[in-house]
Motif scaffolding. Structure first.
Motif, mmCIF file in Angstrom:
data_model
loop_
_atom_site.group_PDB
_atom_site.id
_atom_site.type_symbol
_atom_site.label_atom_id
_atom_site.label_comp_id
_atom_site.label_asym_id
_atom_site.label_seq_id
_atom_site.Cartn_x
_atom_site.Cartn_y
_atom_site.Cartn_z
ATOM 1 N N LEU A 239 0.826 -1.207 0.000
ATOM 2 C CA LEU A 239 0.000 0.000 0.000
ATOM 3 C C LEU A 239 0.862 1.259 0.000
ATOM 4 O O LEU A 239 0.571 2.223 -0.719
ATOM 5 N N ASP A 240 1.924 1.260 0.794
ATOM 6 C CA ASP A 240 2.803 2.435 0.849
ATOM 7 C C ASP A 240 3.489 2.684 -0.494
ATOM 8 O O ASP A 240 3.607 3.821 -0.946
ATOM 9 N N LEU A 241 3.943 1.611 -1.134
ATOM 10 C CA LEU A 241 4.621 1.753 -2.426
ATOM 11 C C LEU A 241 3.655 2.233 -3.506
ATOM 12 O O LEU A 241 4.008 3.073 -4.342
ATOM 13 N N LEU A 242 2.434 1.707 -3.481
ATOM 14 C CA LEU A 242 1.450 2.127 -4.473
ATOM 15 C C LEU A 242 1.057 3.583 -4.270
ATOM 16 O O LEU A 242 0.956 4.354 -5.237
ATOM 17 N N GLU A 243 0.883 3.969 -3.013
ATOM 18 C CA GLU A 243 0.535 5.360 -2.728
ATOM 19 C C GLU A 243 1.652 6.303 -3.160
ATOM 20 O O GLU A 243 1.402 7.397 -3.678
ATOM 21 N N ARG A 244 2.884 5.854 -2.982
ATOM 22 C CA ARG A 244 4.036 6.647 -3.412
ATOM 23 C C ARG A 244 3.990 6.864 -4.928
ATOM 24 O O ARG A 244 4.300 7.954 -5.424
ATOM 25 N N GLN A 245 3.576 5.835 -5.656
ATOM 26 C CA GLN A 245 3.462 5.973 -7.109
ATOM 27 C C GLN A 245 2.328 6.919 -7.486
ATOM 28 O O GLN A 245 2.431 7.672 -8.466
ATOM 29 N N TYR A 246 1.257 6.886 -6.712
ATOM 30 C CA TYR A 246 0.157 7.817 -6.966
ATOM 31 C C TYR A 246 0.635 9.267 -6.841
ATOM 32 O O TYR A 246 0.248 10.135 -7.636
ATOM 33 N N PHE A 247 1.459 9.529 -5.833
ATOM 34 C CA PHE A 247 1.978 10.887 -5.662
ATOM 35 C C PHE A 247 2.829 11.294 -6.866
ATOM 36 O O PHE A 247 2.783 12.446 -7.313
ATOM 37 N N GLU A 248 3.610 10.338 -7.390
ATOM 38 C CA GLU A 248 4.424 10.630 -8.567
ATOM 39 C C GLU A 248 3.531 10.908 -9.775
ATOM 40 O O GLU A 248 3.765 11.842 -10.545
ATOM 41 N N LYS A 249 2.504 10.068 -9.945
ATOM 42 C CA LYS A 249 1.587 10.233 -11.071
ATOM 43 C C LYS A 249 0.817 11.552 -10.972
ATOM 44 O O LYS A 249 0.419 12.138 -11.993
ATOM 45 N N SER A 250 0.600 12.008 -9.732
ATOM 46 C CA SER A 250 -0.166 13.244 -9.525
ATOM 47 C C SER A 250 0.537 14.472 -10.068
ATOM 48 O O SER A 250 -0.082 15.535 -10.225
ATOM 49 N N LYS A 251 1.826 14.338 -10.379
ATOM 50 C CA LYS A 251 2.554 15.460 -10.978
ATOM 51 C C LYS A 251 2.087 15.717 -12.405
ATOM 52 O O LYS A 251 2.331 16.786 -12.954
ATOM 53 N N ASP A 252 1.442 14.706 -12.970
ATOM 54 C CA ASP A 252 0.887 14.859 -14.311
ATOM 55 C C ASP A 252 -0.543 15.385 -14.203
ATOM 56 O O ASP A 252 -1.399 14.739 -13.580
ATOM 57 N N GLU A 253 -0.802 16.512 -14.777
ATOM 58 C CA GLU A 253 -2.100 17.177 -14.649
ATOM 59 C C GLU A 253 -3.234 16.298 -15.157
ATOM 60 O O GLU A 253 -4.318 16.230 -14.558
ATOM 61 N N SER A 254 -3.012 15.611 -16.269
ATOM 62 C CA SER A 254 -4.054 14.770 -16.849
ATOM 63 C C SER A 254 -4.441 13.641 -15.896
ATOM 64 O O SER A 254 -5.625 13.390 -15.655
ATOM 65 N N TRP A 255 -3.420 12.962 -15.344
ATOM 66 C CA TRP A 255 -3.702 11.862 -14.399
ATOM 67 C C TRP A 255 -4.391 12.409 -13.157
ATOM 68 O O TRP A 255 -5.339 11.808 -12.658
ATOM 69 N N ARG A 256 -3.877 13.527 -12.671
ATOM 70 C CA ARG A 256 -4.428 14.104 -11.440
ATOM 71 C C ARG A 256 -5.915 14.440 -11.599
ATOM 72 O O ARG A 256 -6.716 14.139 -10.715
ATOM 73 N N SER A 257 -6.285 15.022 -12.715
ATOM 74 C CA SER A 257 -7.676 15.419 -12.909
ATOM 75 C C SER A 257 -8.599 14.228 -13.109
ATOM 76 O O SER A 257 -9.765 14.251 -12.703
ATOM 77 N N LYS A 258 -8.070 13.153 -13.720
ATOM 78 C CA LYS A 258 -8.900 11.985 -14.010
ATOM 79 C C LYS A 258 -8.975 10.995 -12.849
ATOM 80 O O LYS A 258 -10.016 10.376 -12.604
ATOM 81 N N HIS A 259 -7.860 10.796 -12.151
ATOM 82 C CA HIS A 259 -7.776 9.658 -11.231
ATOM 83 C C HIS A 259 -7.451 9.981 -9.782
ATOM 84 O O HIS A 259 -7.708 9.169 -8.894
#
Length: 357
Positions: A239-259
């Protein structure tokens, strides 16, 4: 019990142990130096003799760092716990060795021919975790006399547990899995090996040979909880590793707005349920420990709750891991990425027969 220095060393040699498909000497030395294989062994034999809840917490913490390493410590420490059920004189002699490590199979297989002054063991047993560094292999076998099975009053086959010196065992190097590689859980066999009577034992509280509250806990309950701590530690890391990846993905505006909102909300909900379940299972373990420490009769309802809850949790962890791994992206599929290692370890561990429902 687990400090930053330990964590660094465990991580440093994780990849090498996976590649070599067994624990490496630096990992084993860490275990011997800290006496982790003797987590449950009485202090009178040089063990740590930790309280049950404390030991469970340690195993979860260890699994959070490296599931394969923790699985090996868990299974070997669980087998070393047999020190409380074997001949005390034999145990005192055996536990002079700092590298003492029991391990083997819980399966009832092969046969043990009862002779005049020994048993004659023949058979093959699977999944002896830590096979390359075991000093004694443990197994269960039905008793035979003159070629016939020995039966109890109910007509059921009588079996005993045994431990056999590593030099008498043939290891079959057949552990080839996509996870828990470093556990080296190979099969082993014996062919008409003489084993003295004092290397047979019964793993039930009434047959204990040393006084310690831990030995009053039924082995099934002990096994359920120690294995469950591994699943929970690995899933916590996942869970911690996946959440860490979510934070990285959140730097992308498109991913952040969709997911972003839905993915973080989902993982927060899973974590809340996970932490609640962990608190509940630890409360059960404390109830069991309090009862055996105070020489009280164990509450059968608590044992039933542990049996049910441990299997439910193992299944819940497996299902949630399967549901979440696609969100890890390509990193989740790359063998050297930690999230992939944790995923593989979790799914390999989920195939253990005890909690696999």
């Amino acid at each position: 019990m687990l400090n930053d220095e330990h964590k660094i060393l465990i991580k440093e040699f994780q990849s090498e142990s996976i590649e070599r498909k067994q624990l490496v000497k630096q990992q084993l030395e860490l275990i011997y130096r800290n006496n982790w294989f003797n987590l449950w062994v009485p202090k009178s034999l040089g063990g740590l003799e930790v309280d049950f809840p404390q030991g469970l917490q340690f195993l979860k913490d260890l699994a959070y760092e490296d599931g394969g390493f923790a699985w090996t410590v868990t299974l070997c420490a669980g087998a070393n716990m047999f020190a409380g059920f074997i001949d005390p004189r034999k145990a005192k002699d055996i536990w002079q060795n700092r590298a003492i490590c029991f391990g083997g199979s819980g399966k009832i297989a092969g046969r043990a021919e009862v002779k005049e002054d020994h048993y004659l063991l023949t058979g093959m047993w699977n999944y002896a975790t830590g096979a390359p560094h075991l000093t004694y292999f443990t197994l269960n076998a039905p008793l035979m006399k003159d070629g016939n099975p020995l039966l109890d009053a109910n007509g059921q086959s009588i079996y005993k547990s045994f431990f056999v010196d590593k030099d008498q065992v043939l290891i079959h190097y057949d552990w080839d899995t996509f996870g828990l590689e470093c556990t080296a859980s190979h099969s082993f066999s014996l062919e008409k090996i003489k084993v003295p009577f004092d290397q047979a034992f019964d793993l039930v509280p009434s047959a204990k040979t040393l006084e310690n509250p831990l030995f009053e806990i039924p082995f099934m309950c002990f096994a359920e909880l120690t294995l469950l701590m591994n699943y929970m530690g690995m899933f916590d890391r996942f869970l911690d590793l996946l959440e860490r990846q979510y934070f990285e993905k959140s730097k992308d505006e498109s991913w952040r707005s969709k997911h972003s909102r839905t993915r973080f909300k989902e993982i927060d909900g899973i974590r809340t349920n996970f932490e609640s379940s962990y608190a509940e299972i630890m409360e059960f373990s404390k109830l069991v420990w309090d009862q055996v420490e105070n020489y009280q009769e164990l509450d059968e309802q608590v044992l039933e709750n542990i049996e049910l809850k441990s299997r439910e949790l193992a299944k819940w962890i497996r299902l949630n891991t399967a549901a979440l791994i696609p969100y890890a992206g390509i990193k989740g599929a790359q063998r050297k990425e930690e999230i992939n290692i944790v995923f593989r370890n979790l799914f390999t561990a989920s195939q253990h027969g005890l909690l696999n429902v």
